[in-house]
Write a protein that holds these residues in place. Structure first.
Motif, PDB file in Angstrom:
ATOM      1  N   LEU A 180     -64.339 -32.281  49.513  1.00  0.00           N
ATOM      2  CA  LEU A 180     -62.884 -32.073  49.446  1.00  0.00           C
ATOM      3  C   LEU A 180     -62.197 -33.237  48.732  1.00  0.00           C
ATOM      4  O   LEU A 180     -61.279 -33.023  47.928  1.00  0.00           O
ATOM      5  CB  LEU A 180     -62.304 -31.884  50.842  1.00  0.00           C
ATOM      6  N   MET A 181     -62.651 -34.451  48.984  1.00  0.00           N
ATOM      7  CA  MET A 181     -62.091 -35.609  48.273  1.00  0.00           C
ATOM      8  C   MET A 181     -62.469 -35.555  46.797  1.00  0.00           C
ATOM      9  O   MET A 181     -61.660 -35.886  45.926  1.00  0.00           O
ATOM     10  CB  MET A 181     -62.564 -36.915  48.922  1.00  0.00           C
ATOM     11  N   GLY A 182     -63.697 -35.123  46.503  1.00  0.00           N
ATOM     12  CA  GLY A 182     -64.132 -34.971  45.120  1.00  0.00           C
ATOM     13  C   GLY A 182     -63.309 -33.932  44.394  1.00  0.00           C
ATOM     14  O   GLY A 182     -62.942 -34.110  43.226  1.00  0.00           O
ATOM     15  N   ARG A 183     -62.989 -32.836  45.076  1.00  0.00           N
ATOM     16  CA  ARG A 183     -62.135 -31.797  44.479  1.00  0.00           C
ATOM     17  C   ARG A 183     -60.768 -32.382  44.130  1.00  0.00           C
ATOM     18  O   ARG A 183     -60.241 -32.135  43.043  1.00  0.00           O
ATOM     19  CB  ARG A 183     -61.982 -30.612  45.417  1.00  0.00           C
ATOM     20  N   GLN A 184     -60.202 -33.166  45.027  1.00  0.00           N
ATOM     21  CA  GLN A 184     -58.894 -33.766  44.770  1.00  0.00           C
ATOM     22  C   GLN A 184     -58.943 -34.689  43.551  1.00  0.00           C
ATOM     23  O   GLN A 184     -58.073 -34.643  42.693  1.00  0.00           O
ATOM     24  CB  GLN A 184     -58.399 -34.533  46.009  1.00  0.00           C
ATOM     25  N   LEU A 185     -59.985 -35.512  43.465  1.00  0.00           N
ATOM     26  CA  LEU A 185     -60.136 -36.399  42.304  1.00  0.00           C
ATOM     27  C   LEU A 185     -60.278 -35.592  41.017  1.00  0.00           C
ATOM     28  O   LEU A 185     -59.686 -35.920  39.990  1.00  0.00           O
ATOM     29  CB  LEU A 185     -61.350 -37.315  42.491  1.00  0.00           C
ATOM     30  N   TYR A 186     -61.082 -34.540  41.076  1.00  0.00           N
ATOM     31  CA  TYR A 186     -61.293 -33.683  39.908  1.00  0.00           C
ATOM     32  C   TYR A 186     -59.969 -33.059  39.450  1.00  0.00           C
ATOM     33  O   TYR A 186     -59.616 -33.114  38.274  1.00  0.00           O
ATOM     34  CB  TYR A 186     -62.313 -32.580  40.229  1.00  0.00           C
ATOM     35  N   LEU A 187     -59.233 -32.457  40.384  1.00  0.00           N
ATOM     36  CA  LEU A 187     -57.991 -31.787  40.031  1.00  0.00           C
ATOM     37  C   LEU A 187     -56.945 -32.771  39.495  1.00  0.00           C
ATOM     38  O   LEU A 187     -56.199 -32.444  38.574  1.00  0.00           O
ATOM     39  CB  LEU A 187     -57.447 -31.003  41.228  1.00  0.00           C
ATOM     40  N   GLU A 188     -56.909 -33.962  40.035  1.00  0.00           N
ATOM     41  CA  GLU A 188     -55.989 -34.987  39.525  1.00  0.00           C
ATOM     42  C   GLU A 188     -56.338 -35.342  38.079  1.00  0.00           C
ATOM     43  O   GLU A 188     -55.445 -35.485  37.239  1.00  0.00           O
ATOM     44  CB  GLU A 188     -56.028 -36.231  40.404  1.00  0.00           C
ATOM     45  N   ALA A 189     -57.615 -35.474  37.787  1.00  0.00           N
ATOM     46  CA  ALA A 189     -58.044 -35.800  36.418  1.00  0.00           C
ATOM     47  C   ALA A 189     -57.703 -34.677  35.449  1.00  0.00           C
ATOM     48  O   ALA A 189     -57.373 -34.924  34.286  1.00  0.00           O
ATOM     49  CB  ALA A 189     -59.542 -36.099  36.389  1.00  0.00           C
ATOM     50  N   GLN A 190     -57.755 -33.436  35.907  1.00  0.00           N
ATOM     51  CA  GLN A 190     -57.474 -32.293  35.041  1.00  0.00           C
ATOM     52  C   GLN A 190     -56.019 -32.226  34.600  1.00  0.00           C
ATOM     53  O   GLN A 190     -55.695 -31.636  33.577  1.00  0.00           O
ATOM     54  CB  GLN A 190     -57.865 -30.984  35.736  1.00  0.00           C
ATOM     55  N   GLN A 191     -55.126 -32.837  35.360  1.00  0.00           N
ATOM     56  CA  GLN A 191     -53.700 -32.814  35.017  1.00  0.00           C
ATOM     57  C   GLN A 191     -53.412 -33.527  33.700  1.00  0.00           C
ATOM     58  O   GLN A 191     -52.406 -33.247  33.058  1.00  0.00           O
ATOM     59  CB  GLN A 191     -52.874 -33.436  36.142  1.00  0.00           C
ATOM     60  N   ASN A 192     -54.280 -34.437  33.293  1.00  0.00           N
ATOM     61  CA  ASN A 192     -54.055 -35.223  32.087  1.00  0.00           C
ATOM     62  C   ASN A 192     -54.704 -34.636  30.837  1.00  0.00           C
ATOM     63  O   ASN A 192     -54.573 -35.197  29.759  1.00  0.00           O
ATOM     64  CB  ASN A 192     -54.572 -36.650  32.285  1.00  0.00           C
ATOM     65  N   VAL A 193     -55.411 -33.523  30.966  1.00  0.00           N
ATOM     66  CA  VAL A 193     -56.133 -32.944  29.835  1.00  0.00           C
ATOM     67  C   VAL A 193     -55.205 -31.983  29.087  1.00  0.00           C
ATOM     68  O   VAL A 193     -54.581 -31.104  29.684  1.00  0.00           O
ATOM     69  CB  VAL A 193     -57.407 -32.202  30.302  1.00  0.00           C
ATOM     70  N   LYS A 194     -55.123 -32.170  27.776  1.00  0.00           N
ATOM     71  CA  LYS A 194     -54.325 -31.303  26.910  1.00  0.00           C
ATOM     72  C   LYS A 194     -55.273 -30.400  26.123  1.00  0.00           C
ATOM     73  O   LYS A 194     -56.359 -30.819  25.728  1.00  0.00           O
ATOM     74  CB  LYS A 194     -53.486 -32.138  25.934  1.00  0.00           C
ATOM     75  N   TYR A 195     -54.820 -29.163  25.889  1.00  0.00           N
ATOM     76  CA  TYR A 195     -55.661 -28.176  25.212  1.00  0.00           C
ATOM     77  C   TYR A 195     -55.010 -27.670  23.933  1.00  0.00           C
ATOM     78  O   TYR A 195     -53.790 -27.658  23.805  1.00  0.00           O
ATOM     79  CB  TYR A 195     -55.946 -26.995  26.144  1.00  0.00           C
ATOM     80  N   SER A 196     -55.855 -27.235  23.010  1.00  0.00           N
ATOM     81  CA  SER A 196     -55.435 -26.645  21.740  1.00  0.00           C
ATOM     82  C   SER A 196     -56.195 -25.346  21.526  1.00  0.00           C
ATOM     83  O   SER A 196     -57.180 -25.070  22.203  1.00  0.00           O
ATOM     84  CB  SER A 196     -55.760 -27.588  20.581  1.00  0.00           C
ATOM     85  N   VAL A 197     -55.737 -24.588  20.546  1.00  0.00           N
ATOM     86  CA  VAL A 197     -56.421 -23.356  20.139  1.00  0.00           C
ATOM     87  C   VAL A 197     -56.832 -23.526  18.692  1.00  0.00           C
ATOM     88  O   VAL A 197     -56.053 -23.991  17.862  1.00  0.00           O
ATOM     89  CB  VAL A 197     -55.508 -22.122  20.278  1.00  0.00           C
ATOM     90  N   SER A 198     -58.073 -23.161  18.391  1.00  0.00           N
ATOM     91  CA  SER A 198     -58.580 -23.230  17.022  1.00  0.00           C
ATOM     92  C   SER A 198     -59.263 -21.921  16.673  1.00  0.00           C
ATOM     93  O   SER A 198     -59.759 -21.207  17.550  1.00  0.00           O
ATOM     94  CB  SER A 198     -59.608 -24.360  16.878  1.00  0.00           C
ATOM     95  N   GLU A 199     -59.283 -21.630  15.393  1.00  0.00           N
ATOM     96  CA  GLU A 199     -60.081 -20.510  14.904  1.00  0.00           C
ATOM     97  C   GLU A 199     -61.547 -20.930  14.999  1.00  0.00           C
ATOM     98  O   GLU A 199     -61.891 -22.068  14.693  1.00  0.00           O
ATOM     99  CB  GLU A 199     -59.731 -20.195  13.443  1.00  0.00           C
ATOM    100  N   VAL A 200     -62.395 -20.025  15.426  1.00  0.00           N
ATOM    101  CA  VAL A 200     -63.795 -20.374  15.608  1.00  0.00           C
ATOM    102  C   VAL A 200     -64.426 -20.848  14.302  1.00  0.00           C
ATOM    103  O   VAL A 200     -65.248 -21.768  14.306  1.00  0.00           O
ATOM    104  CB  VAL A 200     -64.595 -19.218  16.258  1.00  0.00           C
ATOM    105  N   GLU A 201     -64.036 -20.249  13.179  1.00  0.00           N
ATOM    106  CA  GLU A 201     -64.623 -20.646  11.897  1.00  0.00           C
ATOM    107  C   GLU A 201     -64.389 -22.117  11.593  1.00  0.00           C
ATOM    108  O   GLU A 201     -65.242 -22.790  11.027  1.00  0.00           O
ATOM    109  CB  GLU A 201     -64.064 -19.794  10.740  1.00  0.00           C
ATOM    110  N   SER A 202     -63.208 -22.627  11.961  1.00  0.00           N
ATOM    111  CA  SER A 202     -62.919 -24.036  11.680  1.00  0.00           C
ATOM    112  C   SER A 202     -63.807 -24.955  12.508  1.00  0.00           C
ATOM    113  O   SER A 202     -64.188 -26.027  12.054  1.00  0.00           O
ATOM    114  CB  SER A 202     -61.442 -24.349  11.925  1.00  0.00           C
ATOM    115  N   LEU A 203     -64.165 -24.530  13.695  1.00  0.00           N
ATOM    116  CA  LEU A 203     -65.046 -25.354  14.529  1.00  0.00           C
ATOM    117  C   LEU A 203     -66.491 -25.291  14.048  1.00  0.00           C
ATOM    118  O   LEU A 203     -67.240 -26.246  14.197  1.00  0.00           O
ATOM    119  CB  LEU A 203     -64.969 -24.916  15.984  1.00  0.00           C
ATOM    120  N   LEU A 204     -66.876 -24.159  13.487  1.00  0.00           N
ATOM    121  CA  LEU A 204     -68.253 -24.005  13.026  1.00  0.00           C
ATOM    122  C   LEU A 204     -68.474 -24.606  11.643  1.00  0.00           C
ATOM    123  O   LEU A 204     -69.574 -25.021  11.323  1.00  0.00           O
ATOM    124  CB  LEU A 204     -68.635 -22.522  13.000  1.00  0.00           C
ATOM    125  N   SER A 205     -67.413 -24.681  10.832  1.00  0.00           N
ATOM    126  CA  SER A 205     -67.598 -25.133   9.453  1.00  0.00           C
ATOM    127  C   SER A 205     -67.362 -26.622   9.245  1.00  0.00           C
ATOM    128  O   SER A 205     -67.744 -27.159   8.226  1.00  0.00           O
ATOM    129  CB  SER A 205     -66.677 -24.348   8.520  1.00  0.00           C
TER     130      SER A 205
END
Length: 181
Positions: free
Chosen positions: A30-55
């Motif tokens: 339960l403490m590990g879950r709390q640490l994990y969820l706190e760390a996830q708050q700082n992660v930013k996400y983007s969207v990319s076309e798959v071709e750009s990631l493969l090329s």
């Protein structure tokens, strides 16, 4: 699109959180879950076309000895958890708590865990969800071993995972992923 990204990430965090929603969870998990969820708050996400990631990369799989595999038994879940914990905390105590939490993962078809190995050592890890209806892959929790941080890019490992998925005839046009370092 941001609301869609938030929805996918929230669902992934809920899936992980419920892994310790059992009758008698350990206090450490339960403490590990709390640490994990706190760390996830700082992660930013983007969207990319798959071709750009493969090329835009050489590919880690071209490196002799590197293997990308889907986690399919508990021993690999432990390796996944250790890699993740090393990314989330610098203190051994907190790393142990995160490991306790993440080793509770019960593998299923909705979320897949992947590891990358170099000469038998687990050096990369990530979580993947495929949404075939939207032809979308969601890659989260991309971790790289400290010893490999200067040698490889996280997007190269993500690209290798995507290539493996596409080789299984999955149709993926877009990828939600953490902002690259």
């Amino acid at each position: 699109m941001q609301s869609q990204i938030d929805s996918y990430i929230s669902a992934k965090n809920h899936w992980l959180s419920q892994q310790v929603d059992v009758e008698y969870p350990t206090p450490e998990s339960l403490m590990g879950r709390q640490l994990y969820l706190e760390a996830q708050q700082n992660v930013k996400y983007s969207v990319s076309e798959v071709e750009s990631l493969l090329s835009n990369k050489e590919g880690l799989s071209n490196k002799v000895g590197l293997d990308v595999i889907e986690v399919d038994f508990h021993r690999l879940t432990i390796l996944f958890s250790v890699l993740q914990a090393s990314q989330l905390s610098d203190t051994p105590e907190n790393q142990s708590l995160v490991i306790e939490f993440l080793t509770q993962i019960i593998l299923d078809d909705e979320y897949q865990l992947f590891l990358g190995f170099d000469e038998g050592e687990a050096v990369f890890a990530l979580i993947c969800k495929i949404d075939q209806d939207n032809q979308l892959a969601v890659l989260t929790d991309i971790a790289i071993s400290q010893n490999y941080h200067h040698s490889f890019k996280t997007q190269d490992f993500a690209s290798d995972v995507l290539q493996g998925l596409i080789s299984k005839s999955l149709i993926i046009n877009k990828v939600i992923h953490p902002d690259w370092d």
